[in-house]
Design an enzyme around this catalytic site. Sequence first.
Site, PDB file in Angstrom:
ATOM      1  CE  LYS A 119      -1.936  -0.991   3.962  1.00  0.00           C
ATOM      2  NZ  LYS A 119      -1.210  -2.230   4.304  1.00  0.00           N
ATOM      3  NE  ARG A 174      -4.448  -0.710   9.899  1.00  0.00           N
ATOM      4  CZ  ARG A 174      -3.377  -0.271   9.237  1.00  0.00           C
ATOM      5  NH1 ARG A 174      -3.425   0.781   8.492  1.00  0.00           N
ATOM      6  NH2 ARG A 174      -2.264  -0.931   9.308  1.00  0.00           N
ATOM      7  NE  ARG A 196       7.947  -2.305   6.049  1.00  0.00           N
ATOM      8  CZ  ARG A 196       6.637  -2.178   6.259  1.00  0.00           C
ATOM      9  NH1 ARG A 196       5.868  -1.606   5.338  1.00  0.00           N
ATOM     10  NH2 ARG A 196       6.101  -2.640   7.360  1.00  0.00           N
ATOM     11  NE  ARG A 230       6.328  -0.363   9.995  1.00  0.00           N
ATOM     12  CZ  ARG A 230       5.182  -0.362   9.334  1.00  0.00           C
ATOM     13  NH1 ARG A 230       5.107   0.260   8.159  1.00  0.00           N
ATOM     14  NH2 ARG A 230       4.119  -0.960   9.817  1.00  0.00           N
ATOM     15  NE  ARG A 290       2.078  -4.838  11.042  1.00  0.00           N
ATOM     16  CZ  ARG A 290       3.156  -4.680  10.282  1.00  0.00           C
ATOM     17  NH1 ARG A 290       4.321  -5.183  10.667  1.00  0.00           N
ATOM     18  NH2 ARG A 290       3.078  -4.030   9.150  1.00  0.00           N
TER      19      ARG A 290
HETATM   20  P1  AP5 Z   1       4.906  -1.495   1.804  1.00  0.00           P
HETATM   21  O1  AP5 Z   1       4.515  -0.695   0.622  1.00  0.00           O
HETATM   22  O2  AP5 Z   1       5.684  -0.836   2.865  1.00  0.00           O
HETATM   23  O3  AP5 Z   1       3.622  -2.257   2.402  1.00  0.00           O
HETATM   24  P2  AP5 Z   1       2.368  -1.708   3.196  1.00  0.00           P
HETATM   25  O4  AP5 Z   1       1.162  -2.341   2.621  1.00  0.00           O
HETATM   26  O5  AP5 Z   1       2.405  -0.218   3.278  1.00  0.00           O
HETATM   27  O6  AP5 Z   1       2.657  -2.383   4.603  1.00  0.00           O
HETATM   28  P3  AP5 Z   1       2.598  -1.777   6.066  1.00  0.00           P
HETATM   29  O7  AP5 Z   1       3.386  -2.726   6.936  1.00  0.00           O
HETATM   30  O8  AP5 Z   1       2.985  -0.354   6.095  1.00  0.00           O
HETATM   31  O9  AP5 Z   1       1.095  -1.916   6.370  1.00  0.00           O
HETATM   32  P4  AP5 Z   1       0.414  -1.919   7.712  1.00  0.00           P
HETATM   33  O10 AP5 Z   1      -0.973  -1.667   7.303  1.00  0.00           O
HETATM   34  O11 AP5 Z   1       0.603  -3.124   8.541  1.00  0.00           O
HETATM   35  O12 AP5 Z   1       1.188  -0.804   8.547  1.00  0.00           O
HETATM   36  P5  AP5 Z   1       0.871   0.730   8.834  1.00  0.00           P
HETATM   37  O13 AP5 Z   1       2.143   1.460   8.827  1.00  0.00           O
HETATM   38  O14 AP5 Z   1      -0.229   1.202   7.996  1.00  0.00           O
HETATM   39  O15 AP5 Z   1       5.732  -2.773   1.238  1.00  0.00           O
HETATM   40  C1  AP5 Z   1       6.300  -3.725   2.112  1.00  0.00           C
HETATM   41  C2  AP5 Z   1       7.676  -4.145   1.581  1.00  0.00           C
HETATM   42  O16 AP5 Z   1       7.527  -4.836   0.342  1.00  0.00           O
HETATM   43  C3  AP5 Z   1       8.634  -2.979   1.274  1.00  0.00           C
HETATM   44  O17 AP5 Z   1       9.930  -3.372   1.587  1.00  0.00           O
HETATM   45  C4  AP5 Z   1       8.487  -2.772  -0.241  1.00  0.00           C
HETATM   46  O18 AP5 Z   1       9.687  -2.282  -0.807  1.00  0.00           O
HETATM   47  C5  AP5 Z   1       8.180  -4.166  -0.734  1.00  0.00           C
HETATM   48  N1  AP5 Z   1       7.243  -4.206  -1.858  1.00  0.00           N
HETATM   49  C6  AP5 Z   1       6.136  -3.432  -2.020  1.00  0.00           C
HETATM   50  N2  AP5 Z   1       5.473  -3.774  -3.158  1.00  0.00           N
HETATM   51  C7  AP5 Z   1       6.188  -4.799  -3.703  1.00  0.00           C
HETATM   52  C8  AP5 Z   1       5.997  -5.580  -4.890  1.00  0.00           C
HETATM   53  N3  AP5 Z   1       4.953  -5.368  -5.721  1.00  0.00           N
HETATM   54  N4  AP5 Z   1       6.914  -6.563  -5.158  1.00  0.00           N
HETATM   55  C9  AP5 Z   1       7.972  -6.763  -4.305  1.00  0.00           C
HETATM   56  N5  AP5 Z   1       8.197  -6.040  -3.184  1.00  0.00           N
HETATM   57  C10 AP5 Z   1       7.309  -5.069  -2.879  1.00  0.00           C
HETATM   58  O19 AP5 Z   1       0.332   0.645  10.328  1.00  0.00           O
HETATM   59  C11 AP5 Z   1       1.205   0.319  11.372  1.00  0.00           C
HETATM   60  C12 AP5 Z   1       0.465   0.298  12.691  1.00  0.00           C
HETATM   61  O20 AP5 Z   1      -0.082   1.605  12.940  1.00  0.00           O
HETATM   62  C13 AP5 Z   1      -0.745  -0.637  12.774  1.00  0.00           C
HETATM   63  O21 AP5 Z   1      -0.361  -1.951  13.129  1.00  0.00           O
HETATM   64  C14 AP5 Z   1      -1.597   0.053  13.841  1.00  0.00           C
HETATM   65  O22 AP5 Z   1      -1.093  -0.209  15.114  1.00  0.00           O
HETATM   66  C15 AP5 Z   1      -1.370   1.506  13.534  1.00  0.00           C
HETATM   67  N6  AP5 Z   1      -2.362   2.069  12.608  1.00  0.00           N
HETATM   68  C16 AP5 Z   1      -2.144   2.603  11.369  1.00  0.00           C
HETATM   69  N7  AP5 Z   1      -3.276   3.028  10.799  1.00  0.00           N
HETATM   70  C17 AP5 Z   1      -4.261   2.747  11.692  1.00  0.00           C
HETATM   71  C18 AP5 Z   1      -5.670   2.925  11.689  1.00  0.00           C
HETATM   72  N8  AP5 Z   1      -6.318   3.476  10.629  1.00  0.00           N
HETATM   73  N9  AP5 Z   1      -6.368   2.498  12.760  1.00  0.00           N
HETATM   74  C19 AP5 Z   1      -5.750   1.953  13.843  1.00  0.00           C
HETATM   75  N10 AP5 Z   1      -4.420   1.753  13.909  1.00  0.00           N
HETATM   76  C20 AP5 Z   1      -3.682   2.149  12.846  1.00  0.00           C
HETATM   77 MG    MG Z   2       2.668   1.170   4.820  1.00  0.00          MG
END
Ligand code: AP5
Ligand code: MG
Length: 218
Positions: free
Chosen positions: A13, A88, A127, A160, A171
């Site tokens: 994402k 979410r 990552r 991270r 997660r």
């Molecule tokens: P990346 O693009 O970083 O993936 P992502 O989907 O953004 O993954 P996240 O871990 O950021 O998602 P998340 O939803 O768990 O975490 P968030 O930060 O939102 O890609 C991942 C890796 O793969 C990278 O190394 C990239 O280079 C590689 N890659 C990408 N695409 C690729 C492809 N096509 N092919 C090969 N490699 C690829 O949330 C973190 C925490 O914050 C949550 O756990 C929660 O505690 C809190 N939080 C955030 N938002 C909320 C909310 N709305 N409500 C409540 N809590 C929240």
């Molecule tokens: Mg992300």
Amino acid sequence: MRVVFVGPPGVGKGTQAQRLAERRGVVKISTGDVLREAVRQGTPLGVRAKSFMDAGSLVPDELVIGMLAERLKMDDTKRGYLLDGFPRTIAQAEALGKMLEARGEALDRVIAFEADPEVIIDRLSGRRGCPRCGTVYHVRFDPSPAGTRCGACGADLFQRDDDQESTVRRRLTVYQAETAPLLEYYRKRGLLARLDGSAPIDDVAARLDDVLTATRPA
Ligand code: AP5
Ligand code: MG
Ligand code: ZN
């Protein structure tokens, strides 16, 4: 353009949000990034959010909804926005609906990224992120040209805390229980488009452009 990205951790994402925001000239709001910055700065929000994030749980709705409402007040959202990781929960989706209504706006699309758990574990274990400019890399799939430093700004890359495998599994479980119901919620409203996130980065980006260009299903 007003678009929401939903999907399990590590599905890509943030990677696609960064690229799409640049292509379309709209602002990307990644709630995870905003929360991590709040934790880093030790703000009251960050202090309250930290233990939930470390555990791989969701931060309570009222905190995240308040944070997003504040962010949407900024002028840079007038030209459109891309929400990465919000909503979410159904409660967050309902709150977003009210905010949109008050602004006289509607979403164009909700993109649901999909990939198998093995792909996700592989991606998150490799990552690396830049603490200064936020660029995200992968040691194998999208390496920094500067090795362990950021290719864009030179800062040392970091991993991270929530990317260790046990937390990733938690997660994924939380995603299934609390976030996956949003797919049906937005499908009923004619907004959902599913996207295979397991293809290479450029292929997913091309497919995303196709989906956003296509007319909305009835
Ligand atoms: P990346 O693009 O970083 O993936 P992502 O989907 O953004 O993954 P996240 O871990 O950021 O998602 P998340 O939803 O768990 O975490 P968030 O930060 O939102 O890609 C991942 C890796 O793969 C990278 O190394 C990239 O280079 C590689 N890659 C990408 N695409 C690729 C492809 N096509 N092919 C090969 N490699 C690829 O949330 C973190 C925490 O914050 C949550 O756990 C929660 O505690 C809190 N939080 C955030 N938002 C909320 C909310 N709305 N409500 C409540 N809590 C929240
Ligand atoms: Mg992300
Ligand atoms: Zn950087």
